[in-house]
Design an enzyme around this catalytic site. Structure first.
Site, PDB file in Angstrom:
ATOM      1  N   GLY A  11       0.788  -0.845  -0.125  1.00 55.24           N
ATOM      2  CA  GLY A  11      -0.201  -0.400   0.344  1.00 55.24           C
ATOM      3  C   GLY A  11       0.827   1.361   0.366  1.00 55.24           C
ATOM      4  CE  LYS A  12       4.077   2.124   5.614  1.00 57.19           C
ATOM      5  NZ  LYS A  12       5.779   2.004   6.104  1.00 57.19           N
ATOM      6  CD  GLU A  36      11.659  -0.596  11.657  1.00 57.22           C
ATOM      7  OE1 GLU A  36      11.498   0.174  12.827  1.00 57.22           O
ATOM      8  OE2 GLU A  36      10.796  -0.589  11.103  1.00 57.22           O
ATOM      9  CG  ASP A  65      10.501   4.575  11.516  1.00 59.31           C
ATOM     10  OD1 ASP A  65      10.798   3.458  11.896  1.00 59.31           O
ATOM     11  OD2 ASP A  65      11.063   4.770  12.486  1.00 59.31           O
ATOM     12  CG  PHE A 139      -1.715   0.873   7.485  1.00 59.18           C
ATOM     13  CD1 PHE A 139      -0.665   0.975   8.467  1.00 59.18           C
ATOM     14  CD2 PHE A 139      -2.254   2.241   6.779  1.00 59.18           C
ATOM     15  CE1 PHE A 139       0.366   1.708   8.244  1.00 59.18           C
ATOM     16  CE2 PHE A 139      -0.826   3.567   6.928  1.00 59.18           C
ATOM     17  CZ  PHE A 139      -0.148   2.584   7.983  1.00 59.18           C
ATOM     18  N   GLY A 140      -2.963   1.019  11.123  1.00 60.65           N
ATOM     19  CA  GLY A 140      -2.575   1.151  12.484  1.00 60.65           C
ATOM     20  C   GLY A 140      -3.404   1.989  13.404  1.00 60.65           C
ATOM     21  CG  PHE A 141      -1.875   3.625  16.358  1.00 61.37           C
ATOM     22  CD1 PHE A 141      -2.537   3.565  17.270  1.00 61.37           C
ATOM     23  CD2 PHE A 141      -0.253   3.734  16.449  1.00 61.37           C
ATOM     24  CE1 PHE A 141      -1.760   3.004  18.268  1.00 61.37           C
ATOM     25  CE2 PHE A 141       0.383   3.341  16.857  1.00 61.37           C
ATOM     26  CZ  PHE A 141       0.113   2.706  17.462  1.00 61.37           C
ATOM     27  CG  HIS A 167       1.871  10.730   8.987  1.00 59.58           C
ATOM     28  ND1 HIS A 167       0.748  10.471   8.794  1.00 59.58           N
ATOM     29  CD2 HIS A 167       2.493   9.538   9.076  1.00 59.58           C
ATOM     30  CE1 HIS A 167       0.949   8.759   9.115  1.00 59.58           C
ATOM     31  NE2 HIS A 167       1.774   8.466   9.258  1.00 59.58           N
TER      32      HIS A 167
HETATM   33  P1  IMP Z   1       5.825   1.984   9.922  1.00 62.81           P
HETATM   34  O1  IMP Z   1       7.061   3.018  10.345  1.00 62.81           O
HETATM   35  O2  IMP Z   1       4.961   3.047   8.694  1.00 62.81           O
HETATM   36  O3  IMP Z   1       5.779   0.868   9.795  1.00 62.81           O
HETATM   37  O4  IMP Z   1       5.118   2.095  11.211  1.00 62.81           O
HETATM   38  C1  IMP Z   1       4.876   2.660  12.813  1.00 62.81           C
HETATM   39  C2  IMP Z   1       3.436   2.271  13.113  1.00 62.81           C
HETATM   40  O5  IMP Z   1       3.058   3.485  13.319  1.00 62.81           O
HETATM   41  C3  IMP Z   1       2.571   1.419  12.534  1.00 62.81           C
HETATM   42  O6  IMP Z   1       2.809   0.029  13.128  1.00 62.81           O
HETATM   43  C4  IMP Z   1       1.647   1.763  13.030  1.00 62.81           C
HETATM   44  O7  IMP Z   1       1.136   1.405  13.647  1.00 62.81           O
HETATM   45  C5  IMP Z   1       1.410   3.488  13.267  1.00 62.81           C
HETATM   46  N1  IMP Z   1       2.106   3.858  11.701  1.00 62.81           N
HETATM   47  C6  IMP Z   1       2.511   4.696  11.169  1.00 62.81           C
HETATM   48  N2  IMP Z   1       1.848   5.573  10.270  1.00 62.81           N
HETATM   49  C7  IMP Z   1       0.743   5.520  10.369  1.00 62.81           C
HETATM   50  C8  IMP Z   1      -0.531   5.306   9.382  1.00 62.81           C
HETATM   51  O8  IMP Z   1      -0.653   6.464   8.352  1.00 62.81           O
HETATM   52  N3  IMP Z   1      -1.629   5.366  10.341  1.00 62.81           N
HETATM   53  C9  IMP Z   1      -1.733   5.021  11.472  1.00 62.81           C
HETATM   54  N4  IMP Z   1      -0.887   4.292  12.106  1.00 62.81           N
HETATM   55  C10 IMP Z   1      -0.043   4.778  11.627  1.00 62.81           C
END
Ligand code: IMP
Length: 184
Positions: A11-12, A36, A65, A139-141, A167
Site C-alpha cells: 500500500g505504501k 530498527e 519510518d 491501518f494502524g492507529f 504525514h
Molecule cells: P511504520 O514506520 O510505517 O512501520 O509505522 C510504525 C507504526 O506507526 C505502525 O505500526 C502504525 O501502527 C503506526 N503508523 C504509521 N503510519 C500510520 C498511519 O498512517 N496511520 C496509522 N498508523 C500509522
C-alpha cells in the site's frame, strides 16, 4: 530512473508511485528486513536502517519510518509505535487516554533516501485522539486519529483523501520535489 522502496507494505508503494510517476521515476517494492534500532528520534532509526542497507543494496533506494506522538503522553508511543500497536494496540492507547482532556497528537514520517549519501525528508500531520474507534479504512492507529480541520478519523476517509494530508504523503511530496530538482 528506477527507485527501490524498502518496505513490506505494498500500500505504501502504491501511494509513493503517485508522487514519482509524474516525474518519470519508477518506484518498485523491495522487501528486505533491516534492523530498527532503539533511539530517541525517527530520524536516527531511519538513518541507521538506511546506512545498514546501503552496504547491502546496489542502486538508489529509500525507506520510511513513522510514528504517532501523543502530547499528554509526552510523545508516546512515538518511536515505539509499531511495537505498541502490536502489543497494547488501539484499545490500550484509548485506555491510557481515559479521563485525559488534552487529546492533541501528531503523526510524523521520515523518508530516508540513499544515493551514495543520506537525504532525509519529514512530514507531519496534527490532530487529536478520539474517545472511541471510528471507521474501518486505513491501518494502524487510523481509527483513533482525527486530523485537525476534519470531523472524521483517517479510518473514515478514502485512501486518496488520507494521503493528501498524511504525514507520509507530505514527506513523499517533499522527497519527490527534491528529486525532481536534483535529477535535472
Ligand atoms: P511504520 O514506520 O510505517 O512501520 O509505522 C510504525 C507504526 O506507526 C505502525 O505500526 C502504525 O501502527 C503506526 N503508523 C504509521 N503510519 C500510520 C498511519 O498512517 N496511520 C496509522 N498508523 C500509522
Amino acid at each position: 530512473m528506477r527507485l527501490a522502496f524498502i518496505t513490506s507494505n505494498p500500500g505504501k508503494v502504491e501511494e509513493a508511485r503517485k508522487y514519482f510517476e509524474p516525474i518519470g521515476v519508477e518506484v518498485y517494492q523491495l522487501k528486505v528486513e533491516y534492523p530498527e534500532i532503539q533511539a530517541d528520534t525517527l530520524e536516527e532509526v531511519a538513518e541507521y536502517g538506511l546506512r545498514w542497507l546501503a552496504e547491502r543494496i546496489d542502486g538508489p533506494f529509500f525507506l520510511d519510518d513513522s510514528g504517532l506522538f501523543i502530547e499528554a503522553l509526552k510523545g508516546f508511543p512515538g518511536v515505539y509505535s509499531a511495537y505498541v500497536y502490536k502489543t497494547i494496540g488501539i484499545d490500550g492507547i484509548l485506555r491510557l487516554m481515559e479521563g485525559v482532556a488534552d487529546r492533541m497528537a501528531h503523526f510524523k514520517s521520515v523518508v530516508a533516501y540513499w544515493d551514495g549519501e543520506a537525504h532525509l525528508f519529514t512530514g507531519r500531520v496534527d490532530g487529536e485522539i478520539t474517545r472511541e474507534k471510528r471507521g474501518t479504512g486505513g491501518f494502524g492507529f487510523d481509527p483513533i486519529f482525527m486530523p485537525r480541520g476534519f470531523d472524521r478519523t483517517f479510518a473514515e476517509m478514502t485512501t486518496e483523501e488520507k494521503n493528501t494530508i498524511s504525514h507520509r504523503g507530505r514527506a513523499l511530496k517533499a522527497f519527490s520535489e527534491w528529486l525532481k530538482e536534483n535529477l535535472k
